[in-house]
Structures are given as structure tokens and as C-alpha cells.
Write a protein that holds these residues in place. Structure first.
Motif, mmCIF file in Angstrom:
data_model
loop_
_atom_site.group_PDB
_atom_site.id
_atom_site.type_symbol
_atom_site.label_atom_id
_atom_site.label_comp_id
_atom_site.label_asym_id
_atom_site.label_seq_id
_atom_site.Cartn_x
_atom_site.Cartn_y
_atom_site.Cartn_z
ATOM 1 N N MET A 1 0.860 -1.194 0.000
ATOM 2 C CA MET A 1 0.000 0.000 0.000
ATOM 3 C C MET A 1 0.894 1.243 0.000
ATOM 4 S SD MET A 1 -3.123 0.996 2.604
ATOM 5 C CE MET A 1 -4.160 -0.286 1.959
ATOM 6 N N ALA A 2 0.432 2.307 -0.624
ATOM 7 C CA ALA A 2 1.188 3.549 -0.702
ATOM 8 C C ALA A 2 0.348 4.690 -0.147
ATOM 9 C CB ALA A 2 1.566 3.833 -2.148
ATOM 10 N N ALA A 3 0.987 5.790 0.207
ATOM 11 C CA ALA A 3 0.278 6.980 0.653
ATOM 12 C C ALA A 3 -0.484 7.582 -0.527
ATOM 13 C CB ALA A 3 1.258 7.982 1.237
ATOM 14 N N LEU A 4 -1.515 8.389 -0.193
ATOM 15 C CA LEU A 4 -2.274 9.068 -1.241
ATOM 16 C C LEU A 4 -1.400 10.052 -2.007
ATOM 17 C CD1 LEU A 4 -5.583 9.886 0.691
ATOM 18 C CD2 LEU A 4 -5.321 8.244 -1.172
ATOM 19 N N ALA A 5 -1.711 10.240 -3.270
ATOM 20 C CA ALA A 5 -1.068 11.284 -4.054
ATOM 21 C C ALA A 5 -1.495 12.651 -3.516
ATOM 22 C CB ALA A 5 -1.462 11.150 -5.514
ATOM 23 N N ASP A 6 -0.696 13.664 -3.805
ATOM 24 C CA ASP A 6 -0.965 14.995 -3.242
ATOM 25 C C ASP A 6 -2.348 15.503 -3.644
ATOM 26 O OD1 ASP A 6 -0.377 18.311 -3.720
ATOM 27 O OD2 ASP A 6 0.172 17.403 -1.806
ATOM 28 N N GLN A 7 -2.742 15.284 -4.906
ATOM 29 C CA GLN A 7 -4.062 15.737 -5.352
ATOM 30 C C GLN A 7 -5.170 15.033 -4.591
ATOM 31 O OE1 GLN A 7 -4.880 18.327 -7.576
ATOM 32 N NE2 GLN A 7 -6.894 17.921 -6.688
ATOM 33 N N ASP A 8 -4.981 13.748 -4.295
ATOM 34 C CA ASP A 8 -5.976 13.002 -3.537
ATOM 35 C C ASP A 8 -6.072 13.522 -2.107
ATOM 36 O OD1 ASP A 8 -5.050 9.963 -5.274
ATOM 37 O OD2 ASP A 8 -6.691 11.357 -5.690
ATOM 38 N N ARG A 9 -4.924 13.865 -1.528
ATOM 39 C CA ARG A 9 -4.948 14.449 -0.184
ATOM 40 C C ARG A 9 -5.656 15.804 -0.221
ATOM 41 N NH1 ARG A 9 0.826 13.220 2.946
ATOM 42 N NH2 ARG A 9 0.505 10.956 3.126
ATOM 43 N N PHE A 10 -5.398 16.581 -1.271
ATOM 44 C CA PHE A 10 -6.070 17.863 -1.438
ATOM 45 C C PHE A 10 -7.581 17.648 -1.506
ATOM 46 C CE2 PHE A 10 -6.327 22.263 -2.884
ATOM 47 C CZ PHE A 10 -7.515 22.278 -3.593
ATOM 48 N N ASP A 11 -8.015 16.659 -2.299
ATOM 49 C CA ASP A 11 -9.447 16.393 -2.441
ATOM 50 C C ASP A 11 -10.074 16.001 -1.103
ATOM 51 O OD1 ASP A 11 -9.102 14.832 -5.738
ATOM 52 O OD2 ASP A 11 -9.164 16.940 -5.125
ATOM 53 N N ALA A 12 -9.367 15.171 -0.343
ATOM 54 C CA ALA A 12 -9.872 14.758 0.966
ATOM 55 C C ALA A 12 -9.994 15.962 1.903
ATOM 56 C CB ALA A 12 -8.944 13.700 1.582
ATOM 57 N N TRP A 13 -9.006 16.814 1.861
ATOM 58 C CA TRP A 13 -9.009 18.044 2.677
ATOM 59 C C TRP A 13 -10.184 18.934 2.299
ATOM 60 C CZ3 TRP A 13 -6.633 22.858 0.559
ATOM 61 C CH2 TRP A 13 -6.489 23.884 1.506
ATOM 62 N N ALA A 14 -10.391 19.147 0.998
ATOM 63 C CA ALA A 14 -11.496 19.982 0.523
ATOM 64 C C ALA A 14 -12.845 19.367 0.926
ATOM 65 C CB ALA A 14 -11.425 20.157 -0.988
ATOM 66 N N ASP A 15 -12.986 18.053 0.748
ATOM 67 C CA ASP A 15 -14.241 17.374 1.099
ATOM 68 C C ASP A 15 -14.506 17.462 2.598
ATOM 69 O OD1 ASP A 15 -13.932 14.644 -1.335
ATOM 70 O OD2 ASP A 15 -14.677 16.698 -1.527
ATOM 71 N N LEU A 16 -13.447 17.317 3.391
ATOM 72 C CA LEU A 16 -13.619 17.389 4.844
ATOM 73 C C LEU A 16 -14.115 18.776 5.257
ATOM 74 C CD1 LEU A 16 -13.286 16.258 7.716
ATOM 75 C CD2 LEU A 16 -10.915 17.038 7.652
ATOM 76 N N MET A 17 -13.523 19.813 4.679
ATOM 77 C CA MET A 17 -13.942 21.178 5.048
ATOM 78 C C MET A 17 -15.375 21.441 4.619
ATOM 79 S SD MET A 17 -10.667 23.713 4.739
ATOM 80 C CE MET A 17 -10.254 23.364 3.045
ATOM 81 N N ARG A 18 -15.780 20.907 3.471
ATOM 82 C CA ARG A 18 -17.174 21.092 3.035
ATOM 83 C C ARG A 18 -18.123 20.368 3.990
ATOM 84 N NH1 ARG A 18 -15.102 19.599 -2.180
ATOM 85 N NH2 ARG A 18 -14.340 21.469 -3.221
ATOM 86 N N GLU A 19 -17.762 19.172 4.418
ATOM 87 C CA GLU A 19 -18.625 18.400 5.316
ATOM 88 C C GLU A 19 -18.753 19.100 6.665
ATOM 89 O OE1 GLU A 19 -20.465 15.857 4.631
ATOM 90 O OE2 GLU A 19 -21.193 15.535 6.680
ATOM 91 N N ILE A 20 -17.629 19.580 7.187
ATOM 92 C CA ILE A 20 -17.664 20.303 8.460
ATOM 93 C C ILE A 20 -18.505 21.571 8.314
ATOM 94 C CG2 ILE A 20 -16.260 21.622 10.096
ATOM 95 C CD1 ILE A 20 -14.034 19.586 9.703
ATOM 96 N N SER A 21 -18.389 22.219 7.164
ATOM 97 C CA SER A 21 -19.184 23.422 6.910
ATOM 98 C C SER A 21 -20.670 23.086 6.889
ATOM 99 C CB SER A 21 -18.776 24.065 5.589
ATOM 100 O OG SER A 21 -17.448 24.551 5.638
ATOM 101 N N ASN A 22 -21.033 21.995 6.220
ATOM 102 C CA ASN A 22 -22.439 21.583 6.139
ATOM 103 C C ASN A 22 -23.017 21.296 7.523
ATOM 104 O OD1 ASN A 22 -22.446 21.778 3.364
ATOM 105 N ND2 ASN A 22 -22.022 19.602 3.042
ATOM 106 N N ARG A 23 -22.185 20.729 8.404
ATOM 107 C CA ARG A 23 -22.645 20.397 9.760
ATOM 108 C C ARG A 23 -22.592 21.608 10.689
ATOM 109 N NH1 ARG A 23 -21.057 14.466 11.077
ATOM 110 N NH2 ARG A 23 -20.726 13.569 9.019
ATOM 111 N N HIS A 24 -21.937 22.694 10.236
ATOM 112 C CA HIS A 24 -21.759 23.889 11.076
ATOM 113 C C HIS A 24 -21.094 23.523 12.406
ATOM 114 C CE1 HIS A 24 -23.862 26.416 8.259
ATOM 115 N NE2 HIS A 24 -24.891 25.606 8.261
ATOM 116 N N GLU A 25 -20.116 22.621 12.346
ATOM 117 C CA GLU A 25 -19.346 22.273 13.525
ATOM 118 C C GLU A 25 -18.227 23.293 13.698
ATOM 119 O OE1 GLU A 25 -19.950 17.418 13.339
ATOM 120 O OE2 GLU A 25 -17.961 18.287 13.136
#
Lengths: 168, 85
Positions: free
Chosen positions: B1-25
Motif C-alpha cells: 500500500m502507498a500513501a495518497l497522491a498529493d491531489q488526492d490528499r487535497f481532495d480529501a481536505w477539501a471534502d472534509l472542510m465542506r462536510e464540516i461546513s455543512n454540519r456547522h461544527e
């Protein structure tokens, strides 16, 4: 018009063809709850929202645009807001042609609670800085969150509640 | 197994911030610090993937695909988050 007077009549809110801030609803805490339409500007990608605006009663003193906004989740750190103007001059500006939007920016720290508003302003001096927008003309006012800028460090979405355009 | 590519990490980061925003946490840290946490979490998953696999009992360990094992872990972690464990 005197300084401080409202001079921008917002005719419509427009979504750019790409990277636009989508419309959402912020639910309030009252009974019944408020449902406030807000535009969500992403934290990871630069996003835009356009306003079709008629300038009426402008006296040449420059413009001040106010951008009331709230953080979707953050309680600290800042957002870099920008605004730019595309004047639709009579028999001169072709919407079918490309225009380079020249942004004026402001860095604004979010309010202390995510449901509170901050009211940053962006100013334009009369003339080329506002694309020489003249009284009686329509313009596209483009707003962006420059999420790629080093000064934009706030986590999560920035919720734009609208804009107000006054003569400075 | 390998670590995620930088773009994939970026996508995960962006998705996480959107989810947190949606929950207003409430989030108090800067987005760069959140990205660092994404990177560290991916590094940890990468470093401990073999250990997680070994922890799975048979026949799950040999019968499930890697994708199914990741989904299994995702559901367990999500349920722990939902129940406040």
C-alpha cells in the motif's frame, strides 16, 4: 449623490460558468426558524459570484462595496475577499469578448461565532480602478474568495449574505 | 500500500472542510493545519495498513478485497463518531 448614498441597484445575481459559489440556506435558531439564503465560497478553491448592477445617482466619489458574511464553521482566521468591475459601456463593451477582471481585495477575520456576521468593505477610486463605470450604466460586479492566497487561512466555507454598493 | 497522491490528499481536505461546513461544527484551526492533519492521518493509515489487516479475523482477512476492508474501517470509524465513543 452624496457620499455614503446607495448607488448600486442589484438587478440579478449571476453564476459564472465555472467555480461559482453555490446557493445554500443557513437555518436560524428562532421559532419558526429563519432560512437565510447564503452563497458558499469554498476554502480550497477560488470561487466567484457575479452581480448585474445598475449605477444610479453616482457623483464621481468612488465606490465602497460592503460584503456581509459569516463563517460556516470557523471561529477564527481570515478570508481574502475580492471585488472587480466590468463596465458595460454604451455601444462599446461586448459581453461576448473576454474581460480581465482587476480585483481589489480585503482580508477579513471571521466573527467570533460562526453564526455572526462580519462587514468588510472594498473601495474603488473613481475612474480606471472601477473600470470607469459611469452613472446610468450596467456593470458586472464579480466577487471572489481568493482561497489560494496566503492570507486566506480560514477553514471551511465563507457564507456571503449579499453585497451593498455605496458612493464612498 | 502507498500513501495518497498529493491531489488526492487535497481532495480529501477539501471534502472534509465542506462536510464540516455543512454540519456547522466549530473549527478553530487554520486550513493549513487541517491539511497537515489530513497528511498525517494518511501517513498513519499507510504505516499501519498491514497491522489493521492482521487484526482482521479469518475468513474476512483473505476473502474481503482491499477496497472492502477500507469500507469496513470507514463504517466502524463513522459509527464511533456518531455514537460519541
Amino acid at each position: 449623490m452624496a457620499s455614503g448614498q446607495l448607488v448600486g441597484q442589484i438587478l440579478e445575481i449571476l453564476y459564472p460558468a465555472a467555480n461559482f459559489a453555490p446557493l445554500s440556506v443557513r437555518t436560524g435558531g428562532s421559532t419558526p426558524a429563519e432560512r437565510v439564503p447564503v452563497y458558499l465560497f469554498d476554502a480550497s478553491t477560488i470561487e466567484y459570484l457575479d452581480f448585474k448592477v445598475l449605477l444610479r445617482g453616482y457623483g464621481g466619489g468612488g465606490l465602497t462595496i460592503t460584503l456581509p458574511w459569516s463563517a460556516a464553521s470557523a471561529t477564527s482566521n481570515a478570508v481574502r475577499w475580492g471585488a472587480a468591475i466590468r463596465r458595460m459601456q454604451d455601444d462599446a463593451e461586448d459581453i461576448d469578448a473576454a474581460h480581465t477582471y482587476d480585483f481589489n481585495d480585503v482580508d477579513d477575520t471571521c466573527a467570533s461565532l460562526s453564526g455572526e456576521l462580519s462587514y468588510p468593505t472594498i473601495t474603488f477610486t473613481n475612474g480606471a480602478d472601477m473600470d470607469s463605470w459611469a452613472d446610468g450604466e450596467v456593470a458586472i460586479v464579480r466577487v471572489r474568495r481568493n482561497a489560494s492566497h496566503a492570507n486566506d487561512n480560514m477553514s471551511g466555507d465563507a457564507e456571503l449574505w449579499g453585497i451593498e454598493i455605496r458612493e464612498t | 500500500m502507498a500513501a495518497l497522491a498529493d491531489q488526492d490528499r487535497f481532495d480529501a481536505w477539501a471534502d472534509l472542510m465542506r462536510e464540516i461546513s455543512n454540519r456547522h461544527e466549530v473549527v478553530t484551526i487554520a486550513k493549513a493545519d487541517l491539511r497537515a492533519a489530513i497528511n498525517a492521518a494518511d501517513d498513519w493509515v499507510n504505516a499501519n495498513a498491514a497491522s489493521f489487516n492482521t487484526a482482521l479475523p479469518q475468513p474476512a482477512r483473505t476473502s474481503l478485497t482491499a477496497s472492502q476492508k477500507a469500507l469496513l474501517l470507514q463504517y466502524v470509524v463513522a459509527k464511533r463518531y456518531q455514537t460519541g465513543v
